[in-house]
Design a protein around this motif. Structure first.
Motif, PDB file in Angstrom:
ATOM      1  N   TYR A 139     -30.669   5.860  50.817  1.00  0.00           N
ATOM      2  CA  TYR A 139     -30.644   6.857  49.564  1.00  0.00           C
ATOM      3  C   TYR A 139     -31.806   7.719  49.195  1.00  0.00           C
ATOM      4  N   MET A 140     -32.279   8.903  48.408  1.00  0.00           N
ATOM      5  CA  MET A 140     -33.468   9.195  48.304  1.00  0.00           C
ATOM      6  C   MET A 140     -33.888   9.835  46.541  1.00  0.00           C
ATOM      7  N   ALA A 141     -34.317   9.646  45.680  1.00  0.00           N
ATOM      8  CA  ALA A 141     -34.355   9.669  45.062  1.00  0.00           C
ATOM      9  C   ALA A 141     -35.613  10.926  44.466  1.00  0.00           C
ATOM     10  N   LEU A 142     -34.286  11.901  44.309  1.00  0.00           N
ATOM     11  CA  LEU A 142     -35.095  13.266  43.351  1.00  0.00           C
ATOM     12  C   LEU A 142     -35.413  13.132  42.035  1.00  0.00           C
ATOM     13  N   VAL A 149     -27.307  10.576  48.743  1.00  0.00           N
ATOM     14  CA  VAL A 149     -26.855   9.662  49.494  1.00  0.00           C
ATOM     15  C   VAL A 149     -26.908   9.793  50.700  1.00  0.00           C
ATOM     16  N   LYS A 150     -26.520   8.699  51.452  1.00  0.00           N
ATOM     17  CA  LYS A 150     -26.060   8.665  52.832  1.00  0.00           C
ATOM     18  C   LYS A 150     -24.472   8.086  52.486  1.00  0.00           C
ATOM     19  N   VAL A 151     -23.395   8.217  52.702  1.00  0.00           N
ATOM     20  CA  VAL A 151     -22.594   7.190  52.155  1.00  0.00           C
ATOM     21  C   VAL A 151     -21.758   7.087  53.527  1.00  0.00           C
ATOM     22  N   ILE A 172     -20.784  17.257  42.412  1.00  0.00           N
ATOM     23  CA  ILE A 172     -22.347  16.895  43.574  1.00  0.00           C
ATOM     24  C   ILE A 172     -21.435  18.413  44.822  1.00  0.00           C
ATOM     25  N   LYS A 173     -22.443  18.440  45.665  1.00  0.00           N
ATOM     26  CA  LYS A 173     -23.112  19.069  46.468  1.00  0.00           C
ATOM     27  C   LYS A 173     -22.771  17.991  48.379  1.00  0.00           C
ATOM     28  N   THR A 174     -21.913  18.640  48.322  1.00  0.00           N
ATOM     29  CA  THR A 174     -22.055  17.838  49.961  1.00  0.00           C
ATOM     30  C   THR A 174     -23.137  18.640  51.105  1.00  0.00           C
ATOM     31  N   GLY A 196     -15.877   6.049  59.453  1.00  0.00           N
ATOM     32  CA  GLY A 196     -16.997   6.050  59.803  1.00  0.00           C
ATOM     33  C   GLY A 196     -17.562   7.239  59.671  1.00  0.00           C
ATOM     34  N   ASP A 197     -17.080   8.350  59.769  1.00  0.00           N
ATOM     35  CA  ASP A 197     -17.544   9.823  58.883  1.00  0.00           C
ATOM     36  C   ASP A 197     -19.052   9.336  58.047  1.00  0.00           C
ATOM     37  N   ILE A 198     -19.644   9.963  58.150  1.00  0.00           N
ATOM     38  CA  ILE A 198     -20.801  10.335  57.582  1.00  0.00           C
ATOM     39  C   ILE A 198     -20.854  11.998  56.613  1.00  0.00           C
ATOM     40  N   LEU A 199     -20.910  11.536  54.881  1.00  0.00           N
ATOM     41  CA  LEU A 199     -21.368  12.414  54.007  1.00  0.00           C
ATOM     42  C   LEU A 199     -22.820  11.823  53.676  1.00  0.00           C
ATOM     43  N   VAL A 200     -23.448  13.321  53.602  1.00  0.00           N
ATOM     44  CA  VAL A 200     -25.212  12.709  53.003  1.00  0.00           C
ATOM     45  C   VAL A 200     -24.783  13.881  51.360  1.00  0.00           C
TER      46      VAL A 200
END
Length: 216
Positions: A139-142, A149-151, A172-174, A196-200
């Motif tokens: 994750y990265m704080a803004l 976040v990466k999930v 929430i924006k994907t 196994g998919d990755i969402l940011v």
């Protein structure tokens, strides 16, 4: 490719130095401890045994040509402050420094450096976030209480329709969907998610907390 300097090659400084090299940057690592320098010499661009509290030494190392300098000196607060003062005198604008205590932080803040780092506190926050939200791998704080976040999609969400997953998280924006080597920046609401998919994704912390319940 940029050039950076890391002063203080204990575990914290060494980690920063090797990570920067891994990102294809030139790194000069400086420490007065021979053992620390020798242990990292084969892993970074340049490793030098030197006294960073001596301005003449820093000038001879051409440290003023670096894009940024990280002062990762640990227990010796006086050495840390002297080093920062010398870097300021050499005209280095981007200085990141490790603070060991609140008084140390206060002094560094008065010196007007770019960023003060509290590695123990930062690591504590990261550990707490990982424990609280196990679906988050990074994750990265803004600003304004927002995070990127990466999930990773686990077995429990395999076969779930993307629009169904996000129906209660419309704010929430994907940003990215990654499947194997394929990366998409524009998601079809009818996309069927696979393990196994990755969402940011990006959003406010409260919205991310609500969404996190779907990943458990």
């Amino acid at each position: 490719m940029a050039q950076f300097a890391v002063i203080g090659l204990g575990s914290f400084g060494a980690t920063i130095a090797t990570e920067l090299v891994g990102l294809n940057h030139d790194v000069i690592g400086i420490d007065s401890n021979k053992k620390y320098v020798e242990s990292i010499a084969d892993h970074i661009t340049h490793a030098v045994i030197a006294d960073a509290t001596d301005e003449h030494v820093l000038r001879e190392l051409n440290i003023q040509k670096c894009e940024a300098v990280v002062v990762a000196i640990g227990e010796n607060i006086e050495a840390s402050i002297l080093c920062v003062l010398h870097l300021k005198n050499l005209g280095i604008e981007k200085i990141w420094a490790k603070a060991k205590s609140k008084p140390h932080h206060m002094i560094l803040s008065h010196l007007g450096i770019s960023k003060i780092i509290h590695p123990e506190e930062d690591m504590g926050v990261r550990i707490a976030q990982s424990l609280s939200y196990p679906m988050v791998s990074r994750y990265m704080a803004l600003e304004d209480n927002r995070f990127i976040v990466k999930v990773e999609i686990k077995q429990a969400l395999h076969g779930e329709r993307f629009s169904h997953l996000m129906e209660r998280a419309l704010d929430i924006k994907t940003l990215i969907h990654k499947r194997g080597k394929d990366i998409s920046f524009s998601l079809d609401p009818n996309l069927i998610l696979q393990q196994g998919d990755i969402l940011v994704i990006e959003g406010e912390i409260e919205s991310l907390r609500r969404l996190s319940a779907r990943f458990k």
